[in-house]
Motif scaffolding. Structure first.
Motif, PDB file in Angstrom:
ATOM      1  N   LYS A  13       0.817  -1.220   0.000  1.00 57.00           N
ATOM      2  CA  LYS A  13       0.000   0.000   0.000  1.00 57.00           C
ATOM      3  C   LYS A  13       0.849   1.268   0.000  1.00 57.00           C
ATOM      4  O   LYS A  13       0.460   2.260  -0.594  1.00 57.00           O
ATOM      5  CB  LYS A  13      -0.960  -0.004   1.193  1.00 57.00           C
ATOM      6  CG  LYS A  13      -2.073  -1.010   1.043  1.00 57.00           C
ATOM      7  CD  LYS A  13      -3.083  -0.897   2.160  1.00 57.00           C
ATOM      8  CE  LYS A  13      -4.215  -1.871   1.944  1.00 57.00           C
ATOM      9  NZ  LYS A  13      -5.281  -1.695   2.931  1.00 57.00           N
ATOM     10  N   LYS A  16       1.895   1.642  -3.464  1.00 54.46           N
ATOM     11  CA  LYS A  16       0.728   1.502  -4.346  1.00 54.46           C
ATOM     12  C   LYS A  16       1.004   0.504  -5.474  1.00 54.46           C
ATOM     13  O   LYS A  16       0.769   0.794  -6.656  1.00 54.46           O
ATOM     14  CB  LYS A  16       0.291   2.866  -4.889  1.00 54.46           C
ATOM     15  CG  LYS A  16      -0.147   3.843  -3.795  1.00 54.46           C
ATOM     16  CD  LYS A  16      -0.670   5.139  -4.348  1.00 54.46           C
ATOM     17  CE  LYS A  16       0.348   6.009  -4.938  1.00 54.46           C
ATOM     18  NZ  LYS A  16       1.053   6.987  -4.193  1.00 54.46           N
ATOM     19  N   TYR A 133       0.044   1.516  -9.295  1.00 54.15           N
ATOM     20  CA  TYR A 133      -1.216   2.248  -9.409  1.00 54.15           C
ATOM     21  C   TYR A 133      -1.026   3.713  -9.040  1.00 54.15           C
ATOM     22  O   TYR A 133      -0.210   4.044  -8.185  1.00 54.15           O
ATOM     23  CB  TYR A 133      -2.285   1.594  -8.525  1.00 54.15           C
ATOM     24  CG  TYR A 133      -2.578   0.191  -8.979  1.00 54.15           C
ATOM     25  CD1 TYR A 133      -3.482  -0.059  -9.991  1.00 54.15           C
ATOM     26  CD2 TYR A 133      -1.892  -0.890  -8.426  1.00 54.15           C
ATOM     27  CE1 TYR A 133      -3.722  -1.347 -10.439  1.00 54.15           C
ATOM     28  CE2 TYR A 133      -2.125  -2.184  -8.868  1.00 54.15           C
ATOM     29  CZ  TYR A 133      -3.044  -2.403  -9.877  1.00 54.15           C
ATOM     30  OH  TYR A 133      -3.270  -3.673 -10.322  1.00 54.15           O
ATOM     31  N   SER A 135      -3.079   5.646  -7.501  1.00 52.65           N
ATOM     32  CA  SER A 135      -3.666   6.046  -6.222  1.00 52.65           C
ATOM     33  C   SER A 135      -3.947   4.817  -5.371  1.00 52.65           C
ATOM     34  O   SER A 135      -4.105   3.710  -5.882  1.00 52.65           O
ATOM     35  CB  SER A 135      -4.971   6.812  -6.447  1.00 52.65           C
ATOM     36  OG  SER A 135      -5.994   5.936  -6.894  1.00 52.65           O
ATOM     37  N   LEU A 136      -4.029   5.050  -4.074  1.00 49.93           N
ATOM     38  CA  LEU A 136      -4.357   3.984  -3.139  1.00 49.93           C
ATOM     39  C   LEU A 136      -5.777   3.483  -3.398  1.00 49.93           C
ATOM     40  O   LEU A 136      -6.048   2.279  -3.281  1.00 49.93           O
ATOM     41  CB  LEU A 136      -4.205   4.474  -1.691  1.00 49.93           C
ATOM     42  CG  LEU A 136      -4.366   3.424  -0.606  1.00 49.93           C
ATOM     43  CD1 LEU A 136      -3.375   2.279  -0.789  1.00 49.93           C
ATOM     44  CD2 LEU A 136      -4.180   4.069   0.768  1.00 49.93           C
ATOM     45  N   GLU A 137      -6.676   4.377  -3.797  1.00 52.22           N
ATOM     46  CA  GLU A 137      -8.063   3.989  -4.068  1.00 52.22           C
ATOM     47  C   GLU A 137      -8.139   2.967  -5.202  1.00 52.22           C
ATOM     48  O   GLU A 137      -8.881   1.986  -5.117  1.00 52.22           O
ATOM     49  CB  GLU A 137      -8.916   5.224  -4.414  1.00 52.22           C
ATOM     50  CG  GLU A 137      -9.121   6.188  -3.263  1.00 52.22           C
ATOM     51  CD  GLU A 137      -7.897   7.058  -2.962  1.00 52.22           C
ATOM     52  OE1 GLU A 137      -7.783   7.511  -1.806  1.00 52.22           O
ATOM     53  OE2 GLU A 137      -7.047   7.276  -3.855  1.00 52.22           O
ATOM     54  N   VAL A 138      -7.366   3.196  -6.266  1.00 50.38           N
ATOM     55  CA  VAL A 138      -7.381   2.259  -7.391  1.00 50.38           C
ATOM     56  C   VAL A 138      -6.762   0.924  -6.973  1.00 50.38           C
ATOM     57  O   VAL A 138      -7.285  -0.137  -7.297  1.00 50.38           O
ATOM     58  CB  VAL A 138      -6.665   2.847  -8.626  1.00 50.38           C
ATOM     59  CG1 VAL A 138      -6.544   1.819  -9.735  1.00 50.38           C
ATOM     60  CG2 VAL A 138      -7.412   4.076  -9.128  1.00 50.38           C
ATOM     61  N   GLU A 140      -6.739  -0.386  -3.975  1.00 49.69           N
ATOM     62  CA  GLU A 140      -7.711  -1.078  -3.125  1.00 49.69           C
ATOM     63  C   GLU A 140      -8.880  -1.620  -3.937  1.00 49.69           C
ATOM     64  O   GLU A 140      -9.389  -2.703  -3.664  1.00 49.69           O
ATOM     65  CB  GLU A 140      -8.181  -0.158  -2.001  1.00 49.69           C
ATOM     66  CG  GLU A 140      -7.070   0.047  -0.968  1.00 49.69           C
ATOM     67  CD  GLU A 140      -7.426   1.016   0.148  1.00 49.69           C
ATOM     68  OE1 GLU A 140      -8.402   1.798  -0.007  1.00 49.69           O
ATOM     69  OE2 GLU A 140      -6.709   0.996   1.166  1.00 49.69           O
ATOM     70  N   TYR A 141      -9.289  -0.881  -4.971  1.00 46.27           N
ATOM     71  CA  TYR A 141     -10.343  -1.367  -5.862  1.00 46.27           C
ATOM     72  C   TYR A 141      -9.916  -2.686  -6.512  1.00 46.27           C
ATOM     73  O   TYR A 141     -10.679  -3.656  -6.545  1.00 46.27           O
ATOM     74  CB  TYR A 141     -10.672  -0.319  -6.935  1.00 46.27           C
ATOM     75  CG  TYR A 141     -11.657  -0.808  -7.962  1.00 46.27           C
ATOM     76  CD1 TYR A 141     -13.027  -0.715  -7.742  1.00 46.27           C
ATOM     77  CD2 TYR A 141     -11.217  -1.396  -9.151  1.00 46.27           C
ATOM     78  CE1 TYR A 141     -13.937  -1.181  -8.676  1.00 46.27           C
ATOM     79  CE2 TYR A 141     -12.119  -1.865 -10.089  1.00 46.27           C
ATOM     80  CZ  TYR A 141     -13.476  -1.754  -9.849  1.00 46.27           C
ATOM     81  OH  TYR A 141     -14.368  -2.237 -10.778  1.00 46.27           O
ATOM     82  N   THR A 144      -9.823  -5.598  -3.948  1.00 48.71           N
ATOM     83  CA  THR A 144     -11.126  -6.050  -3.458  1.00 48.71           C
ATOM     84  C   THR A 144     -12.074  -6.508  -4.558  1.00 48.71           C
ATOM     85  O   THR A 144     -13.164  -7.003  -4.264  1.00 48.71           O
ATOM     86  CB  THR A 144     -11.820  -4.946  -2.621  1.00 48.71           C
ATOM     87  OG1 THR A 144     -11.984  -3.785  -3.445  1.00 48.71           O
ATOM     88  CG2 THR A 144     -11.013  -4.602  -1.382  1.00 48.71           C
TER      89      THR A 144
END
Length: 167
Positions: A13, A16, A133, A135-138, A140-141, A144
């Motif tokens: 993380k 990323k 990636y 961003s961290l959001e991408v 994590e997407y 998950t």
């Protein structure tokens, strides 16, 4: 697939990234061929029962692979990999992104830089895929939403293809 072949899936993380390390029971020439030819990519990249369908592939620096993952019901999810650097049988750096049928990248989903490193040791090929990636959001997407499971299934398909190509 031989159960003793290496398979690591590492999520970082802080950086990323997702790093996949995978061993194949085939020499680097055969793995490279399966990794870089639309004819062979279509046979392994999609987790079953999905399949892959290439619209365009120009495997060279500055070229790209534009393909769809096709569901059993015919629904298509398009992607495009732009080849930034290729060192034959050693590495491929590509910029991956979701696209439409015409190859236009989806601006709402940041692209992923993916580095694929190939090493042959004692007749087996070790591939390290590093997906970076934006961003961290991408990240994590991806984690998950089945990236590990899809990648595991695709690489098992590649094991099967390599076995058939060696015959």
């Amino acid at each position: 697939m031989e159960s003793n072949l290496l398979f690591d899936f590492i999520v970082n993380k802080e950086e990323k990234t997702i790093v996949v390390k995978r061993e194949f029971a085939a020499d680097v020439n055969l793995v490279w061929k399966a990794w870089t030819s639309a004819q062979f990519l279509e046979q392994w990249i999609a987790p079953k029962p999905w399949r892959a369908e290439t619209k365009t592939m120009e495997f060279k620096e500055g070229g790209f692979w534009h393909y769809a993952m096709v569901s059993p019901h015919g629904e298509k999810h398009w992607s495009r990999y732009d080849y930034q650097q290729i060192i034959p049988r050693k590495s491929i750096i590509e910029l991956r992104g979701f696209s439409d049928e015409n190859g236009t990248i989806n601006p709402n989903f940041p692209r992923t830089q993916c580095t694929n490193i190939f090493n042959e040791i004692d007749g087996n090929t070790f591939v390290t895929v590093t997906a970076a990636y934006g961003s961290l959001e991408v990240l994590e997407y991806m984690v998950t939403n089945g990236f590990k499971e899809g990648m595991s299934a695709a690489l098992a398909n590649l094991d099967e293809l390599l076995l058939n190509l060696k015959k």
